[in-house]
Design an enzyme around this catalytic site. Structure first.
Site, PDB file in Angstrom:
ATOM      1  N   LYS A 119      47.284  26.110 -45.617  1.00 40.43           N
ATOM      2  CA  LYS A 119      47.080  26.347 -44.177  1.00 40.43           C
ATOM      3  C   LYS A 119      48.429  26.545 -43.484  1.00 40.43           C
ATOM      4  O   LYS A 119      48.575  27.414 -42.613  1.00 40.43           O
ATOM      5  CB  LYS A 119      46.311  25.175 -43.558  1.00 40.43           C
ATOM      6  N   ASP A 133      38.963  23.124 -36.319  1.00 40.33           N
ATOM      7  CA  ASP A 133      37.852  23.409 -37.234  1.00 40.33           C
ATOM      8  C   ASP A 133      36.541  23.676 -36.497  1.00 40.33           C
ATOM      9  O   ASP A 133      35.561  24.081 -37.123  1.00 40.33           O
ATOM     10  CB  ASP A 133      37.631  22.225 -38.187  1.00 40.33           C
ATOM     11  N   GLN A 171      42.285  16.525 -42.450  1.00 43.54           N
ATOM     12  CA  GLN A 171      41.821  17.014 -43.749  1.00 43.54           C
ATOM     13  C   GLN A 171      40.812  16.038 -44.357  1.00 43.54           C
ATOM     14  O   GLN A 171      41.076  14.848 -44.476  1.00 43.54           O
ATOM     15  CB  GLN A 171      43.029  17.197 -44.691  1.00 43.54           C
TER      16      GLN A 171
END
Ligand code: NAD
Length: 319
Positions: free
Chosen positions: A72, A139, A116
């Protein structure tokens, strides 16, 4: 190697590539195109002194998670987004995780961030995610943002952040002009990251698909019937090669999302297998492959969320 004749041409019996009819929905190429568009937007923001930044919170030392987080940050560097990585040891307690989340909420360098998952055993992921500032939710999985998705079915525009994988699926279909309006879409898998939010996005005004959501409780024979009548099949169950050629109406579009990892017995290396049987390519009109389809699209949608949230945090920046 022995050969046999098939419809007037000869092909080897083993290790032969099957004749491919489906057009490929190329996630890698599409993601590269979107990255070029994002570079322009980031350059414009930077010219006004606004630097988009992605924060990440990684707890513990799970090798898979470390790889995902590093990827990422590499993606961010490609388009000019700054990286703000935070790490905590696997012994961290819930209170320490929540303190780190508060830090990211307050950090003005962070336009958006991710926690995460999975978190190490003993930590509460739902409690952690609920503490993310919804306006920094890269997200798109904060309960407020998922709730907004339910409440905003009438507005096709302006809803950010969207969950990355469902947004990537829609964007890929859209860029290849696969029709959805009034079409039947069978989504296989009703999970929180893919199937459920995707079914909401597909039924928003402006998209206007008719959705059937198949899940573990659907008898397999019924799932096959529902998939076979659909114009578009999205396979997001995490069940290796579940969608076989006889599940697909000739000419339909098939999007392979689910992931099963296993060790290749010949090479001993880990490989990624999708939910769609390779033979489907001989029946479908379009196939989003796996890998090479929704994976790159998911990653680039995360970048798009960061850029959009940075823009939103500075209303009038482009005046
Ligand atoms: P999840 O585990 O939350 O949900 C899985 C869903 O599939 C459930 O609704 C379950 O009932 C259903 N299911 C499982 N086996 C089934 C079967 N045999 N028949 C019908 N339904 C079945 O999963 P999720 O988080 O929504 O993710 C779905 C899959 O997509 C996973 O394999 C995940 O790894 C993959 N994924 C891929 C990407 C990508 O970039 N390609 C991104 C996100 C998730």
């Amino acid at each position: 190697m022995r050969s046999r004749s098939t419809r007037g041409w000869t092909r080897p019996v083993t290790r032969s590539p099957e004749p491919v009819t489906a057009r490929i929905l190329d996630g890698r190429a599409t993601a590269a195109e979107i990255k070029r568009e994002l570079i322009e937007r980031v350059t414009a923001l930077r010219s006004k002194g606004i630097v988009p930044g992605l924060g990440t919170l990684l707890v513990g030392d799970d090798p898979g998670s470390e790889i995902y987080v590093a990827a990422k940050h590499r993606d961010c560097a490609e388009v000019g987004i700054d990286s703000i990585p935070l790490t905590l040891p696997s012994t961290a307690r819930q209170a320490e995780v929540e303190t780190a989340i508060e830090r990211l909420n307050r950090d003005s360098r962070v336009s958006a961030y991710i926690v995460q998952l999975p978190l190490p055993d003993g930590l509460d992921p739902v409690g952690a995610l609920a503490r993310i500032d919804p306006s920094k939710d890269a997200d798109g999985l904060h309960p407020d943002n998922l709730g907004r998705l339910v409440l905003s079915l009438d507005s096709a525009q302006g809803l950010v952040p969207l969950p990355c994988t469902p947004a990537g699926i829609l964007e890929l279909l859209h860029r290849y002009q696969v029709p959805l309006r009034g079409r039947e879409v069978c989504v296989i898998g009703a999970g929180v990251t893919v199937g459920r939010p995707l079914s909401l996005l597909l039924t928003r005004r402006g998209v206007d698909a008719t959705v059937t959501l198949v899940h573990r409780g659907t008898p397999p024979e019924h799932a096959r019937e529902l998939a076979r009548r659909a114009d578009v099949v999205v396979a997001a169950a995490g069940a290796k090669h579940l969608v076989r050629p006889d599940w697909v109406r000739p000419g339909a579009a098939v999007v392979d999302v689910g992931i099963t990892r296993e060790t290749d017995p010949e090479t001993g290396r880990s490989r990624q297998l999708g939910d769609v049987d390779p033979g489907v390519r001989e029946v479908a009109g379009w196939v989003a492959p796996n890998p090479g389809g929704i994976g790159p699209m998911t990653r680039v949608m995360l970048l798009r969320n960061v850029v959009e949230l940075a823009e939103r945090a500075h209303p009038g920046w482009n005046a």
